[in-house]
Design a protein around this motif. Structure first.
Motif, PDB file in Angstrom:
ATOM      1  N   ILE A 231      45.071 -24.726 -42.794  1.00  0.00           N
ATOM      2  CA  ILE A 231      46.688 -24.320 -42.510  1.00  0.00           C
ATOM      3  C   ILE A 231      47.654 -24.258 -43.575  1.00  0.00           C
ATOM      4  CG2 ILE A 231      48.907 -25.392 -41.359  1.00  0.00           C
ATOM      5  CD1 ILE A 231      46.533 -24.992 -39.365  1.00  0.00           C
ATOM      6  N   SER A 232      47.528 -24.612 -45.025  1.00  0.00           N
ATOM      7  CA  SER A 232      48.085 -24.350 -45.924  1.00  0.00           C
ATOM      8  C   SER A 232      47.855 -23.064 -46.320  1.00  0.00           C
ATOM      9  CB  SER A 232      47.821 -25.315 -47.090  1.00  0.00           C
ATOM     10  OG  SER A 232      48.375 -25.148 -48.338  1.00  0.00           O
ATOM     11  N   THR A 233      46.580 -22.690 -46.341  1.00  0.00           N
ATOM     12  CA  THR A 233      46.241 -21.341 -47.030  1.00  0.00           C
ATOM     13  C   THR A 233      46.925 -20.282 -46.098  1.00  0.00           C
ATOM     14  OG1 THR A 233      44.166 -21.886 -47.794  1.00  0.00           O
ATOM     15  CG2 THR A 233      44.526 -19.628 -47.434  1.00  0.00           C
ATOM     16  N   ARG A 234      46.733 -20.441 -44.708  1.00  0.00           N
ATOM     17  CA  ARG A 234      47.289 -19.598 -43.676  1.00  0.00           C
ATOM     18  C   ARG A 234      48.801 -19.220 -44.047  1.00  0.00           C
ATOM     19  NH1 ARG A 234      47.790 -21.421 -37.785  1.00  0.00           N
ATOM     20  NH2 ARG A 234      49.269 -22.596 -38.694  1.00  0.00           N
ATOM     21  N   ASN A 235      49.546 -20.474 -44.139  1.00  0.00           N
ATOM     22  CA  ASN A 235      51.011 -20.561 -44.460  1.00  0.00           C
ATOM     23  C   ASN A 235      51.560 -19.595 -45.696  1.00  0.00           C
ATOM     24  OD1 ASN A 235      51.202 -21.835 -42.075  1.00  0.00           O
ATOM     25  ND2 ASN A 235      51.426 -23.889 -43.238  1.00  0.00           N
ATOM     26  N   SER A 236      50.304 -19.756 -46.703  1.00  0.00           N
ATOM     27  CA  SER A 236      50.681 -19.248 -48.090  1.00  0.00           C
ATOM     28  C   SER A 236      50.646 -17.712 -48.036  1.00  0.00           C
ATOM     29  CB  SER A 236      49.869 -19.794 -49.106  1.00  0.00           C
ATOM     30  OG  SER A 236      49.802 -19.030 -50.220  1.00  0.00           O
ATOM     31  N   LEU A 237      49.650 -17.275 -47.133  1.00  0.00           N
ATOM     32  CA  LEU A 237      49.194 -15.918 -46.936  1.00  0.00           C
ATOM     33  C   LEU A 237      50.595 -15.231 -45.965  1.00  0.00           C
ATOM     34  CD1 LEU A 237      45.536 -15.772 -45.989  1.00  0.00           C
ATOM     35  CD2 LEU A 237      46.501 -14.868 -48.087  1.00  0.00           C
ATOM     36  N   ARG A 238      51.178 -16.120 -45.140  1.00  0.00           N
ATOM     37  CA  ARG A 238      52.178 -15.512 -44.197  1.00  0.00           C
ATOM     38  C   ARG A 238      53.280 -15.349 -45.054  1.00  0.00           C
ATOM     39  NH1 ARG A 238      53.290 -19.375 -39.317  1.00  0.00           N
ATOM     40  NH2 ARG A 238      51.121 -18.407 -38.622  1.00  0.00           N
ATOM     41  N   SER A 239      53.492 -16.313 -46.034  1.00  0.00           N
ATOM     42  CA  SER A 239      54.648 -16.277 -47.138  1.00  0.00           C
ATOM     43  C   SER A 239      54.627 -15.106 -47.838  1.00  0.00           C
ATOM     44  CB  SER A 239      54.697 -17.220 -48.154  1.00  0.00           C
ATOM     45  OG  SER A 239      54.967 -18.512 -47.084  1.00  0.00           O
ATOM     46  N   GLU A 240      53.468 -14.649 -48.407  1.00  0.00           N
ATOM     47  CA  GLU A 240      53.085 -13.326 -49.113  1.00  0.00           C
ATOM     48  C   GLU A 240      53.310 -12.146 -48.137  1.00  0.00           C
ATOM     49  OE1 GLU A 240      49.395 -13.111 -51.315  1.00  0.00           O
ATOM     50  OE2 GLU A 240      49.131 -15.418 -51.425  1.00  0.00           O
ATOM     51  N   ILE A 241      53.031 -12.130 -47.003  1.00  0.00           N
ATOM     52  CA  ILE A 241      53.148 -11.007 -46.064  1.00  0.00           C
ATOM     53  C   ILE A 241      54.800 -10.975 -46.023  1.00  0.00           C
ATOM     54  CG2 ILE A 241      52.956 -10.155 -43.787  1.00  0.00           C
ATOM     55  CD1 ILE A 241      50.237 -11.608 -43.801  1.00  0.00           C
ATOM     56  N   ASP A 242      55.366 -12.097 -45.736  1.00  0.00           N
ATOM     57  CA  ASP A 242      56.860 -11.926 -45.508  1.00  0.00           C
ATOM     58  C   ASP A 242      57.420 -11.117 -46.713  1.00  0.00           C
ATOM     59  OD1 ASP A 242      56.826 -12.986 -42.962  1.00  0.00           O
ATOM     60  OD2 ASP A 242      56.915 -14.921 -43.538  1.00  0.00           O
ATOM     61  N   ALA A 243      57.047 -11.806 -47.886  1.00  0.00           N
ATOM     62  CA  ALA A 243      57.582 -11.235 -49.077  1.00  0.00           C
ATOM     63  C   ALA A 243      57.386  -9.662 -49.500  1.00  0.00           C
ATOM     64  CB  ALA A 243      56.998 -12.003 -50.434  1.00  0.00           C
ATOM     65  N   GLU A 244      56.262  -9.222 -48.849  1.00  0.00           N
ATOM     66  CA  GLU A 244      56.121  -7.799 -48.803  1.00  0.00           C
ATOM     67  C   GLU A 244      56.775  -6.954 -47.887  1.00  0.00           C
ATOM     68  OE1 GLU A 244      54.450  -6.202 -50.889  1.00  0.00           O
ATOM     69  OE2 GLU A 244      53.640  -7.852 -52.328  1.00  0.00           O
ATOM     70  N   PHE A 245      57.059  -7.568 -46.852  1.00  0.00           N
ATOM     71  CA  PHE A 245      57.961  -6.954 -45.651  1.00  0.00           C
ATOM     72  C   PHE A 245      59.343  -6.739 -46.172  1.00  0.00           C
ATOM     73  CE2 PHE A 245      54.791  -7.646 -42.317  1.00  0.00           C
ATOM     74  CZ  PHE A 245      54.836  -6.528 -41.875  1.00  0.00           C
ATOM     75  N   GLU A 246      59.728  -8.097 -46.928  1.00  0.00           N
ATOM     76  CA  GLU A 246      60.966  -7.899 -47.695  1.00  0.00           C
ATOM     77  C   GLU A 246      61.294  -6.884 -48.784  1.00  0.00           C
ATOM     78  OE1 GLU A 246      64.971  -8.711 -48.197  1.00  0.00           O
ATOM     79  OE2 GLU A 246      63.781  -9.421 -46.714  1.00  0.00           O
ATOM     80  N   ASN A 247      60.053  -6.652 -49.473  1.00  0.00           N
ATOM     81  CA  ASN A 247      60.254  -5.732 -50.597  1.00  0.00           C
ATOM     82  C   ASN A 247      60.215  -4.226 -49.804  1.00  0.00           C
ATOM     83  OD1 ASN A 247      59.913  -7.571 -52.514  1.00  0.00           O
ATOM     84  ND2 ASN A 247      57.494  -7.402 -52.691  1.00  0.00           N
ATOM     85  N   LEU A 248      59.557  -4.188 -48.808  1.00  0.00           N
ATOM     86  CA  LEU A 248      59.654  -2.769 -48.073  1.00  0.00           C
ATOM     87  C   LEU A 248      60.902  -2.504 -47.475  1.00  0.00           C
ATOM     88  CD1 LEU A 248      58.032  -0.279 -46.646  1.00  0.00           C
ATOM     89  CD2 LEU A 248      57.476  -1.672 -44.751  1.00  0.00           C
ATOM     90  N   ARG A 249      61.566  -3.492 -46.762  1.00  0.00           N
ATOM     91  CA  ARG A 249      62.758  -3.511 -46.602  1.00  0.00           C
ATOM     92  C   ARG A 249      63.975  -2.986 -47.577  1.00  0.00           C
ATOM     93  NH1 ARG A 249      61.496  -7.613 -42.924  1.00  0.00           N
ATOM     94  NH2 ARG A 249      62.179  -9.263 -44.452  1.00  0.00           N
ATOM     95  N   GLU A 250      63.718  -3.671 -48.691  1.00  0.00           N
ATOM     96  CA  GLU A 250      64.544  -3.190 -49.962  1.00  0.00           C
ATOM     97  C   GLU A 250      64.315  -2.070 -50.452  1.00  0.00           C
ATOM     98  OE1 GLU A 250      67.515  -4.464 -52.670  1.00  0.00           O
ATOM     99  OE2 GLU A 250      66.796  -5.754 -50.721  1.00  0.00           O
ATOM    100  N   LEU A 251      63.110  -1.544 -50.352  1.00  0.00           N
ATOM    101  CA  LEU A 251      62.583  -0.271 -50.890  1.00  0.00           C
ATOM    102  C   LEU A 251      63.401   0.861 -49.959  1.00  0.00           C
ATOM    103  CD1 LEU A 251      61.204   1.765 -52.665  1.00  0.00           C
ATOM    104  CD2 LEU A 251      59.106   1.579 -51.221  1.00  0.00           C
ATOM    105  N   ARG A 252      63.270   0.653 -48.752  1.00  0.00           N
ATOM    106  CA  ARG A 252      64.182   1.484 -47.817  1.00  0.00           C
ATOM    107  C   ARG A 252      65.380   1.446 -47.933  1.00  0.00           C
ATOM    108  NH1 ARG A 252      60.136   0.293 -42.538  1.00  0.00           N
ATOM    109  NH2 ARG A 252      58.255   1.755 -42.939  1.00  0.00           N
TER     110      ARG A 252
END
Length: 462
Positions: A231-252
């Motif tokens: 569960i902890s690993t899944r939550n960590s991966l989810r946080s990384e994905i959210d961060a990349e989506f935030e980078n994508l929004r900031e880039l756009r």
């Protein structure tokens, strides 16, 4: 006031700004697309790892399912016992409220001792004894064989007996009610004890069920030791994905800003062109304003009361012709409507309607009854323009030769007054116009001056 040179300076500063302003280049669309593509690839890789971890988590679903079934059973039992406890608590509160209400009622009622004290104090054992005593006293009053003093005493005794009767009746009834309330209290206290016993037993059952749930959770944690790490690993991966989506929004967002800056730069180019054209238009407006100021100054130089003096002189000349000719029937055509005649006519004047003109006759009107209104040979006639001049100058309109001489004297005095005050009034009018023009010049100078300063400042900053 801004001159043509200041406006030209503004236009020149605008040209300087146009040459020094840094031009924003068109963004590289292909490079922007590649940046977005790289971030999307990272997101897909992280999502793949997240899916693998999620599959491992599902492998523990059978173990978790068995524990969930047992946990749900205990929770259902616990919820039922809690609801039962709530119902018992409501019943407990209801009985306790009744007990408190009855106890409060007993305190308000008269005690047995008060009834006994009332009997011993007055010597009457019952209401019937008091009624008999009142009846005996009434007979004494009716017999008429008592003195006035005795009669007052008997009336006072009857009043007191009635009060004692009322107290005795109230105390006797309240005592019976108190006995009934005490019996009800005994029943309610017994019921309250039974409810309390049920509640205590139910509390023990609830505590036992909670202990079973705790033991069940401990057993589940032992059998699913690696589940928490997954569960902890899944939550960590989810946080990384959210961060990349935030980078994508900031880039756009940044790419949009670049395109917006490019569009703003293009718009500024258009604005500089429009500003130059606006400066030329303001120069033309300035020229028109200068012409209007000159006209205002020319009008201010005209002597004051010129129109009034000319009007007075014309009236004096006309009235003098009446005196010289000796005629009292000079008539001049009017150029105004009947409504104006009615509004301006003085008291005692009569308006007559001819086929082709309106005129005012001064003097007494002819009595009614004639087929056509006629004026006296001694009347004076004026057209509406003269009547309006008399009214404006506040001079009474003459109706006889004597009034004509008086009117000439008044008009000459009025003309003298105008001439004496002409210079002062002319200076005052000119000062007012100059003040007004000075304010207008200052206002326009400030407005145009601010625009010139803004253009120069923008050029320096560029």
């Amino acid at each position: 006031m801004p001159t043509k040179e200041s406006v030209a300076a503004a236009a020149s500063s605008e040209d300087v700004k146009q040459t020094k302003t840094k031009r924003v280049l068109r963004p590289d669309n292909e490079a922007q697309k590649k940046e977005i593509s790289d971030i999307n690839d990272k997101i897909k890789a992280l999502q793949k790892k997240q899916a693998e971890v999620q599959e491992k988590i599902k492998g523990n679903s059978d173990i978790k399912g068995s524990f969930d079934t047992r946990r749900q059973k205990f929770r259902t039992e616990l919820d039922a016992k809690i609801e039962e406890k709530k119902a018992i608590q409501i019943e407990y509160t209801r009985v306790l409220t009744q007990i408190k209400a009855i106890q409060a009622g007993i305190k308000k009622k008269v005690a047995v001792d008060e009834v006994s004290n009332s009997k011993d104090k007055h010597g009457y054992k019952s209401v019937e004894d008091i009624d008999k005593a009142i009846k005996d006293l009434d007979k004494q009053l009716v017999s008429g064989g008592v003195t006035l003093t005795e009669e007052k005493r008997i009336v006072s005794d009857i009043s007191g007996l009635r009060k004692i009767k009322k107290t005795l009746e109230s105390a006797t009834g309240q005592q019976a009610s108190v006995d009934t309330d005490k019996k009800s209290l005994d029943v309610l206290r017994k019921e309250l004890e039974e409810i309390t016993a049920k509640r205590d037993d139910l509390n023990k059952q609830i505590d036992a069920t909670k202990d079973q749930l705790k033991d069940l959770s401990s057993s589940q944690n032992e059998e699913m030791g690696g589940h928490s790490e997954l569960i902890s690993t899944r939550n960590s991966l989810r946080s990384e994905i959210d961060a990349e989506f935030e980078n994508l929004r900031e880039l756009r967002k940044n790419q949009k800003i670049q395109w917006d800056e490019f569009k703003i730069s293009q718009e500024q180019e258009n604005q500089r062109y429009r500003a130059l054209k606006k400066a030329q238009q303001k120069e033309e407006a300035l020229q028109r304003f200068e012409r209007r100021l000159n006209e205002e100054l020319e009008n201010a130089d005209v002597p004051a009361f010129t129109e009034e003096i000319n009007s007075v002189s014309a009236l004096i000349d006309y009235l003098k012709t009446l005196i010289k000719s000796g005629s009292t029937e000079i008539t001049t055509e009017s150029t105004s409507a009947n409504s104006s005649v009615e509004d301006k006519k003085p008291e005692g004047a009569v308006v007559f309607k001819r086929k082709d003109e309106d005129f005012l006759v001064m003097g007494s009107p002819k009595k009614k009854g004639g087929k056509k209104a006629e004026t006296s040979k001694k009347s004076l006639k004026f057209d509406l323009e003269m009547i309006q001049q008399f009214s404006t100058l506040q001079i009474d309109i003459p109706s006889t030769h004597t009034d004509v001489e008086r009117a000439i004297t008044d008009l000459e005095a009025k003309r003298t007054h105008f001439k004496e005050n002409q210079a002062v009034k002319t200076a005052e009018n000119k000062a007012n116009v100059e003040k007004k023009l000075k304010e207008l010049k200052a206002q326009i100078a400030e407005e145009l001056g601010e625009e010139v300063d803004e253009v120069k400042q923008s050029a320096v900053e560029a």
